[in-house]
Design a protein around this motif. Structure first.
Motif, PDB file in Angstrom:
ATOM      1  N   GLY A   1      -9.029  11.253   5.469  1.00 46.05           N
ATOM      2  CA  GLY A   1      -8.156  11.169   4.312  1.00 46.05           C
ATOM      3  C   GLY A   1      -8.928  10.782   3.061  1.00 46.05           C
ATOM      4  O   GLY A   1      -8.726  11.332   1.977  1.00 46.05           O
ATOM      5  N   ALA A   2      -9.844   9.822   3.200  1.00 49.03           N
ATOM      6  CA  ALA A   2     -10.670   9.388   2.064  1.00 49.03           C
ATOM      7  C   ALA A   2     -11.588  10.518   1.604  1.00 49.03           C
ATOM      8  O   ALA A   2     -11.792  10.714   0.400  1.00 49.03           O
ATOM      9  CB  ALA A   2     -11.498   8.167   2.463  1.00 49.03           C
TER      10      ALA A   2
ATOM     11  N   HIS B   1      -8.510   8.057   9.161  1.00 46.84           N
ATOM     12  CA  HIS B   1      -8.529   7.339   7.887  1.00 46.84           C
ATOM     13  C   HIS B   1      -9.665   7.850   7.000  1.00 46.84           C
ATOM     14  O   HIS B   1      -9.468   8.118   5.804  1.00 46.84           O
ATOM     15  CB  HIS B   1      -8.705   5.846   8.159  1.00 46.84           C
ATOM     16  CG  HIS B   1      -8.252   4.965   7.041  1.00 46.84           C
ATOM     17  ND1 HIS B   1      -9.098   4.543   6.042  1.00 46.84           N
ATOM     18  CD2 HIS B   1      -7.041   4.423   6.755  1.00 46.84           C
ATOM     19  CE1 HIS B   1      -8.428   3.783   5.193  1.00 46.84           C
ATOM     20  NE2 HIS B   1      -7.181   3.689   5.607  1.00 46.84           N
TER      21      HIS B   1
ATOM     22  N   HIS C   1      -6.528   2.456  -0.135  1.00 48.07           N
ATOM     23  CA  HIS C   1      -7.058   3.130   1.049  1.00 48.07           C
ATOM     24  C   HIS C   1      -8.193   2.294   1.645  1.00 48.07           C
ATOM     25  O   HIS C   1      -8.243   2.059   2.864  1.00 48.07           O
ATOM     26  CB  HIS C   1      -7.555   4.523   0.655  1.00 48.07           C
ATOM     27  CG  HIS C   1      -7.581   5.495   1.796  1.00 48.07           C
ATOM     28  ND1 HIS C   1      -8.653   5.597   2.652  1.00 48.07           N
ATOM     29  CD2 HIS C   1      -6.678   6.411   2.219  1.00 48.07           C
ATOM     30  CE1 HIS C   1      -8.409   6.556   3.548  1.00 48.07           C
ATOM     31  NE2 HIS C   1      -7.213   7.056   3.317  1.00 48.07           N
ATOM     32  N   HIS C   2      -9.103   1.840   0.794  1.00 47.87           N
ATOM     33  CA  HIS C   2     -10.191   0.976   1.241  1.00 47.87           C
ATOM     34  C   HIS C   2      -9.659  -0.352   1.761  1.00 47.87           C
ATOM     35  O   HIS C   2     -10.192  -0.902   2.738  1.00 47.87           O
ATOM     36  CB  HIS C   2     -11.150   0.707   0.073  1.00 47.87           C
ATOM     37  CG  HIS C   2     -12.211   1.753  -0.117  1.00 47.87           C
ATOM     38  ND1 HIS C   2     -12.137   3.017   0.426  1.00 47.87           N
ATOM     39  CD2 HIS C   2     -13.389   1.710  -0.816  1.00 47.87           C
ATOM     40  CE1 HIS C   2     -13.226   3.700   0.081  1.00 47.87           C
ATOM     41  NE2 HIS C   2     -13.997   2.929  -0.677  1.00 47.87           N
TER      42      HIS C   2
ATOM     43  N   GLN D   1      -6.957  -0.970   3.346  1.00 47.95           N
ATOM     44  CA  GLN D   1      -6.485  -0.841   4.723  1.00 47.95           C
ATOM     45  C   GLN D   1      -7.662  -0.696   5.685  1.00 47.95           C
ATOM     46  O   GLN D   1      -7.630  -1.227   6.802  1.00 47.95           O
ATOM     47  CB  GLN D   1      -5.540   0.354   4.879  1.00 47.95           C
ATOM     48  CG  GLN D   1      -4.878   0.373   6.251  1.00 47.95           C
ATOM     49  CD  GLN D   1      -3.894   1.506   6.425  1.00 47.95           C
ATOM     50  OE1 GLN D   1      -4.293   2.671   6.448  1.00 47.95           O
ATOM     51  NE2 GLN D   1      -2.619   1.177   6.549  1.00 47.95           N
TER      52      GLN D   1
ATOM     53  N   MET E   1      -5.805   5.407  -5.908  1.00 50.17           N
ATOM     54  CA  MET E   1      -5.557   5.747  -4.505  1.00 50.17           C
ATOM     55  C   MET E   1      -6.577   5.105  -3.582  1.00 50.17           C
ATOM     56  O   MET E   1      -6.243   4.597  -2.512  1.00 50.17           O
ATOM     57  CB  MET E   1      -5.595   7.268  -4.311  1.00 50.17           C
ATOM     58  CG  MET E   1      -4.405   8.015  -4.864  1.00 50.17           C
ATOM     59  SD  MET E   1      -4.384   9.768  -4.340  1.00 50.17           S
ATOM     60  CE  MET E   1      -5.844  10.402  -5.164  1.00 50.17           C
ATOM     61  N   MET E   2      -7.848   5.162  -3.992  1.00 53.49           N
ATOM     62  CA  MET E   2      -8.904   4.726  -3.092  1.00 53.49           C
ATOM     63  C   MET E   2      -8.923   3.218  -2.899  1.00 53.49           C
ATOM     64  O   MET E   2      -9.340   2.729  -1.842  1.00 53.49           O
ATOM     65  CB  MET E   2     -10.268   5.198  -3.612  1.00 53.49           C
ATOM     66  CG  MET E   2     -11.358   5.214  -2.558  1.00 53.49           C
ATOM     67  SD  MET E   2     -11.013   6.316  -1.154  1.00 53.49           S
ATOM     68  CE  MET E   2     -11.461   7.909  -1.865  1.00 53.49           C
TER      69      MET E   2
ATOM     70  N   MET F   1      -3.703   7.353   5.882  1.00 52.46           N
ATOM     71  CA  MET F   1      -3.218   5.970   5.919  1.00 52.46           C
ATOM     72  C   MET F   1      -2.456   5.706   7.219  1.00 52.46           C
ATOM     73  O   MET F   1      -1.674   6.541   7.665  1.00 52.46           O
ATOM     74  CB  MET F   1      -2.311   5.689   4.723  1.00 52.46           C
ATOM     75  CG  MET F   1      -3.044   5.598   3.399  1.00 52.46           C
ATOM     76  SD  MET F   1      -4.150   4.162   3.285  1.00 52.46           S
ATOM     77  CE  MET F   1      -2.958   2.827   3.119  1.00 52.46           C
TER      78      MET F   1
ATOM     79  N   LEU G   1       0.834  -1.207   0.000  1.00 55.41           N
ATOM     80  CA  LEU G   1       0.000   0.000   0.000  1.00 55.41           C
ATOM     81  C   LEU G   1       0.862   1.248   0.000  1.00 55.41           C
ATOM     82  O   LEU G   1       0.592   2.219  -0.712  1.00 55.41           O
ATOM     83  CB  LEU G   1      -0.902   0.002   1.239  1.00 55.41           C
ATOM     84  CG  LEU G   1      -1.929  -1.132   1.348  1.00 55.41           C
ATOM     85  CD1 LEU G   1      -2.762  -0.971   2.601  1.00 55.41           C
ATOM     86  CD2 LEU G   1      -2.820  -1.182   0.125  1.00 55.41           C
TER      87      LEU G   1
ATOM     88  N   LEU H   1       0.804   4.201  -2.848  1.00 52.50           N
ATOM     89  CA  LEU H   1       0.397   5.551  -2.494  1.00 52.50           C
ATOM     90  C   LEU H   1       1.519   6.557  -2.678  1.00 52.50           C
ATOM     91  O   LEU H   1       1.291   7.718  -2.993  1.00 52.50           O
ATOM     92  CB  LEU H   1      -0.099   5.565  -1.043  1.00 52.50           C
ATOM     93  CG  LEU H   1      -1.345   4.682  -0.843  1.00 52.50           C
ATOM     94  CD1 LEU H   1      -1.716   4.622   0.627  1.00 52.50           C
ATOM     95  CD2 LEU H   1      -2.504   5.210  -1.661  1.00 52.50           C
TER      96      LEU H   1
END
Length: 219
Positions: A177-178, A174, A79-80, A82, A75-76, A146, A12, A16
């Motif tokens: 950030g999203a 988290h 992110h998802h 994690q 990116m997402m 993250m 990840l 990123l």
């Protein structure tokens, strides 16, 4: 922390880092362009703009798209991933019923979104990871929201109320950030399907942030 978790976090981080570098490069070009860049479609470089595509059963995100749309998905997805990793820990470690419920809701919402965004990238002919587009780059930087390897290790080691509090605090960060990434997609993206999912992310995760903050107030 398991070897799998370490490997996932490293993967990840590499993904990123590349996306962050690409984004930084785009901001630099915009700054250098000054007023001459006004009105230009974000990501309108040779690799970003695509001709409008026809809506078919094989294209889940029809229409034109740009670099912002591609980076949003690239990116997402990690992110998802994690967020799912964090949420799975709640089943055996959380003591608060509302924490467990929210963790389940996160899993139910974000796993399908990962599959959806993967299907966009496939339809657009883009790699799932920005790292595949720019091999050999320095992958040392991270992304807002993250969790670090150390943070994930602490969460995995916690149980009961300690886990509940830590999970809520970490998920708030988290989610924020999203939300930031999704807001950027809503403003600069071009593909209608991607912008719609971004709007859903903002709405859903903003509501969850409020719930987590209320939980922290009573823990």
């Amino acid at each position: 922390m398991t070897a799998y978790t370490h490997a996932l976090n490293r993967r990840l981080s590499r993904r990123l880092a590349v996306v962050a570098a690409i984004t930084a490069g785009g901001l630099l070009l915009a700054a250098c362009g000054g007023n001459d860049m006004e009105g230009m479609d974000h990501g309108s470089g040779s690799s970003a703009s695509a001709s409008p595509t026809q809506a078919t059963s094989e294209n889940p995100a029809p229409g034109a798209f740009n670099d912002t749309d591609v980076m949003f998905a690239q990116m997402m997805i990690p992110h998802h991933e994690q967020a799912l990793e964090m949420s799975k820990l709640a089943d055996s470690r959380a003591s608060d019923a509302e924490i467990k419920t929210l963790a389940e809701e996160i899993e139910k919402a974000q796993d399908p979104e990962i599959q959806t965004m993967r299907s966009w990238l496939k339809a657009w002919g883009k790699p799932e990871s920005a790292e595949e587009s720019m091999p050999g780059m320095d992958h040392g930087s991270g992304m807002s929201g993250m969790m670090s390897d150390e943070g994930m290790k602490k969460l995995e080691a916690a149980k009961g109320t300690e886990f509940d509090r830590m999970f809520a605090e970490m998920m708030i960060e988290h989610h924020k950030g999203a939300i930031t990434m999704a807001e950027d997609e809503r403003k600069k993206g071009r593909n209608a399907t991607a912008k719609k999912l971004a709007a859903d992310v903002v709405k859903t995760q903003s509501a969850e942030v409020e719930k987590f903050e209320k939980i922290l107030d009573r823990l």
